[in-house]
Design a protein around this motif. Structure first.
Motif, PDB file in Angstrom:
ATOM      1  N   TYR A  61       0.830  -1.204   0.000  1.00  0.00           N
ATOM      2  CA  TYR A  61       0.000   0.000   0.000  1.00  0.00           C
ATOM      3  C   TYR A  61       0.865   1.256   0.000  1.00  0.00           C
ATOM      4  CZ  TYR A  61      -3.172   3.619   1.711  1.00  0.00           C
ATOM      5  OH  TYR A  61      -3.887   4.779   1.864  1.00  0.00           O
ATOM      6  N   ALA A  62       1.898   1.244   0.795  1.00  0.00           N
ATOM      7  CA  ALA A  62       2.771   2.418   0.884  1.00  0.00           C
ATOM      8  C   ALA A  62       3.403   2.743  -0.467  1.00  0.00           C
ATOM      9  CB  ALA A  62       3.847   2.196   1.935  1.00  0.00           C
ATOM     10  N   HIS A  63       3.700   1.711  -1.244  1.00  0.00           N
ATOM     11  CA  HIS A  63       4.396   1.922  -2.522  1.00  0.00           C
ATOM     12  C   HIS A  63       3.484   1.694  -3.726  1.00  0.00           C
ATOM     13  CE1 HIS A  63       8.236   2.355  -0.475  1.00  0.00           C
ATOM     14  NE2 HIS A  63       7.910   1.305   0.272  1.00  0.00           N
ATOM     15  N   ARG A  64       2.182   1.474  -3.474  1.00  0.00           N
ATOM     16  CA  ARG A  64       1.180   1.293  -4.527  1.00  0.00           C
ATOM     17  C   ARG A  64       1.556   0.171  -5.496  1.00  0.00           C
ATOM     18  NH1 ARG A  64      -0.510   4.283  -0.967  1.00  0.00           N
ATOM     19  NH2 ARG A  64      -1.916   6.043  -1.337  1.00  0.00           N
ATOM     20  N   VAL A  65       1.940  -0.953  -4.931  1.00  0.00           N
ATOM     21  CA  VAL A  65       2.307  -2.128  -5.723  1.00  0.00           C
ATOM     22  C   VAL A  65       1.116  -3.090  -5.759  1.00  0.00           C
ATOM     23  CG1 VAL A  65       3.854  -4.112  -5.897  1.00  0.00           C
ATOM     24  CG2 VAL A  65       4.746  -1.906  -5.126  1.00  0.00           C
ATOM     25  N   PRO A  66       0.636  -3.493  -6.928  1.00  0.00           N
ATOM     26  CA  PRO A  66      -0.502  -4.413  -6.994  1.00  0.00           C
ATOM     27  C   PRO A  66      -0.153  -5.781  -6.392  1.00  0.00           C
ATOM     28  CG  PRO A  66      -0.050  -3.415  -9.133  1.00  0.00           C
ATOM     29  CD  PRO A  66       1.106  -3.084  -8.250  1.00  0.00           C
ATOM     30  N   VAL A  67      -1.155  -6.398  -5.726  1.00  0.00           N
ATOM     31  CA  VAL A  67      -0.974  -7.705  -5.099  1.00  0.00           C
ATOM     32  C   VAL A  67      -2.106  -8.630  -5.524  1.00  0.00           C
ATOM     33  CG1 VAL A  67      -0.837  -8.984  -2.929  1.00  0.00           C
ATOM     34  CG2 VAL A  67       0.198  -6.705  -3.102  1.00  0.00           C
ATOM     35  N   THR A  68      -1.737  -9.783  -6.047  1.00  0.00           N
ATOM     36  CA  THR A  68      -2.708 -10.813  -6.419  1.00  0.00           C
ATOM     37  C   THR A  68      -2.452 -12.041  -5.562  1.00  0.00           C
ATOM     38  OG1 THR A  68      -2.752 -10.020  -8.707  1.00  0.00           O
ATOM     39  CG2 THR A  68      -3.597 -12.240  -8.289  1.00  0.00           C
ATOM     40  N   THR A  69      -3.470 -12.481  -4.832  1.00  0.00           N
ATOM     41  CA  THR A  69      -3.333 -13.646  -3.965  1.00  0.00           C
ATOM     42  C   THR A  69      -3.557 -14.918  -4.773  1.00  0.00           C
ATOM     43  OG1 THR A  69      -4.207 -12.330  -2.142  1.00  0.00           O
ATOM     44  CG2 THR A  69      -4.107 -14.705  -1.824  1.00  0.00           C
ATOM     45  N   ARG A  70      -2.768 -15.947  -4.442  1.00  0.00           N
ATOM     46  CA  ARG A  70      -2.855 -17.214  -5.175  1.00  0.00           C
ATOM     47  C   ARG A  70      -2.712 -18.376  -4.202  1.00  0.00           C
ATOM     48  NH1 ARG A  70      -1.085 -19.394 -10.343  1.00  0.00           N
ATOM     49  NH2 ARG A  70      -0.198 -21.469 -10.065  1.00  0.00           N
ATOM     50  N   GLY A  71      -3.534 -19.416  -4.414  1.00  0.00           N
ATOM     51  CA  GLY A  71      -3.366 -20.658  -3.684  1.00  0.00           C
ATOM     52  C   GLY A  71      -2.594 -21.637  -4.543  1.00  0.00           C
ATOM     53  N   ARG A  72      -3.336 -22.569  -5.190  1.00  0.00           N
ATOM     54  CA  ARG A  72      -2.695 -23.532  -6.086  1.00  0.00           C
ATOM     55  C   ARG A  72      -3.032 -23.296  -7.562  1.00  0.00           C
ATOM     56  NH1 ARG A  72      -0.217 -28.171  -4.087  1.00  0.00           N
ATOM     57  NH2 ARG A  72       0.601 -27.708  -2.019  1.00  0.00           N
ATOM     58  N   GLY A  73      -3.740 -22.219  -7.864  1.00  0.00           N
ATOM     59  CA  GLY A  73      -3.991 -21.877  -9.259  1.00  0.00           C
ATOM     60  C   GLY A  73      -4.955 -22.795  -9.987  1.00  0.00           C
TER      61      GLY A  73
END
Length: 467
Positions: A61-73
């Protein structure tokens, strides 16, 4: 220094180097799921607990970097594809049991745990967790939560939402969310548990789940019923669901899928069969025979061929054949467009008639099967991606399938999620004012828009999807 480099510089104080992947050879595989859509992430991280997830999200959040959560796809809708690059946060090292109290019928687990591993753990104490997707040997609890996945037994025991007591999660600013409780009753605050379940990682990263367990039934019976066509089978589903003995599962398999089973399974299927139902009944040993008889009576018709599996081995063969259907479809055509639409049970016959018409008019093979007890039908369009005419026909056919489902008061997805690939159709089902409210909720949980961007809801005109 770029925002990503600044993020990684600080993340090095949170996670050890071996749990941060940056080279393209290592990160490439984390850019796709079972949708076969691919976007490469810049970095892949492997937190091991809630606090590491929270600190990772705080820095993102501080650096505005996108995050995508993944389990086993294992998802089929592109829900874990990092379309804006950034970070893929992988939960598969978060597999611990945090609390297990059979006396309270609950277990608390980290969300990277595999569904089948959970079933084994609770099964040793005489319980099960009802959500059982076909991919349960591979899929994570977090993935089940993200899509509200369910599987065959939702018809009696409910979907994931009905089998979760509470959650712990992290929002788009790195703040900890406590949702729900460890009791089956509770109305304190708003119901964030049900809001987070099914959000596909767009509102928060779910790290821990308190799951409601159900005692294993004393016994199970599995019926297989053959019908001359899908219309007779779907009419039988309506009759079965209209009587009081609720089956544990009703699986629905069309004629094209039966042809696959004839070639690839040990199940004996008459040549005259154009459709099949698998109906599971469970309960107490003392009353199971009467329950089976009620279900058989409802499923019976002059043209039906109904039998009860006599052994556990026979039951296992039938279930194995059903679960093998989806991967086996790739033997029929190089590409399958897999949709999991839902209609009211009484309207399944009309949906099947429409699917037959669409397949004929567009010269597309459509194979249908799924969880008929709650109207959740997996509609598979099988095509050759190298044939432009066939692909154009499939695109038009899919458009007509979705319109037909909505005309029948159905919904566009039951458990596979919306992800990336279905977003353009969402506005057909949800009106603009409701979409605006949903976008407002998203902004509260994720003010910087970094949590799994371009998923679940259609973009606004100013939110261009990267090419």
């Amino acid at each position: 220094m770029s925002a990503l480099d600044a993020f990684l510089d600080q993340l090095a104080h949170v996670l050890p180097a071996e749990r941060i992947l940056r080279d393209a050879g290592s990160t490439w595989a984390y850019g796709m799921d079972n949708s076969r859509v691919h976007h490469a992430p810049a970095v892949v991280v492997f937190p091991e607990d809630h606090d590491e997830v929270a600190e990772t999200m705080r820095l993102a959040y501080a650096h505005r970097v996108p995050v995508t959560t993944r389990g086993r796809g294992t998802g089929t809708a592109g829900g874990s594809v990092p379309v804006r690059g950034g970070v893929v946060l992988v939960t598969d090292r978060m597999t611990r049991v945090l609390d297990f109290r059979p006396e309270d019928r609950l277990i608390v687990v980290q969300t990277g745990m595999i569904n089948a591993d959970l079933q084994r753990i609770v099964g040793e104490k005489g319980f099960f967790w009802p959500p059982d997707p076909t991919s349960n040997a591979l899929c994570t609890i977090g993935g089940n939560l993200g899509c509200n996945a369910a599987g065959p037994h939702a018809v009696k025991y409910g979907t994931t939402r009905e089998n979760v007591l509470g959650l712990r999660a992290v929002d788009g600013q790195g703040r900890t969310i406590k949702a729900g409780s460890q009791t089956t009753k509770g109305v304190v605050g708003h119901d964030l548990t049900r809001l987070l379940i099914g959000c596909e990682g767009t509102l928060g990263v779910i790290t821990e789940a308190t799951l409601k367990l159900t005692p294993l039934p004393e016994t199970r019976r599995l019926l297989r019923a053959f019908y001359p066509d899908m219309h007779a089978a779907s009419a039988a589903v309506s009759r079965v669901m209209a009587q009081p003995a609720t089956p544990a599962a009703i699986e629905f398999i069309d004629g094209n899928a039966l042809d696959l089973l004839r070639k690839n399974s040990a199940v004996e299927i008459p040549s005259s069969a154009g459709a099949m139902l698998m109906i599971e009944v469970d309960g107490d040993e003392s009353g199971i025979d009467a329950t089976v008889e009620r279900v058989v009576s409802a499923a019976r018709s002059p043209e039906a061929d109904i039998a009860v599996a006599q052994t556990a081995e026979e039951q296992a063969r039938l279930w194995a054949a059903r679960k093998a259907l989806s991967p086996t479809l790739r033997q029929v055509a190089p590409k399958k467009i897999n949709e999991d639409v839902v209609v009211p049970v009484s309207r399944i016959p009309r949906l099947i008639e429409t699917l037959d018409d669409i397949a004929t008019r567009h010269a597309i093979t459509i194979v249908s099967f799924g969880h008929a007890g709650n109207g959740n039908i997996h509609v598979n369009l099988l095509v050759d991606p190298d044939d432009p005419a066939q692909m154009a026909g499939a695109e038009q056919a899919l458009d007509e399938v979705f319109d037909a489902v909505l005309r029948l008061d159905g919904t566009l997805s039951g458990e596979h999620g919306i992800g990336l690939v279905k977003r353009e159709f969402v506005s057909r089902e949800i009106p603009p004012d409701s979409l605006d409210l949903m976008r407002g909720i998203k902004a509260v949980f994720d003010p910087a828009g970094i949590l799994n961007p371009h998923k679940k809801l259609p973009d606004r005109p100013d939110e261009a999807l990267p090419s």
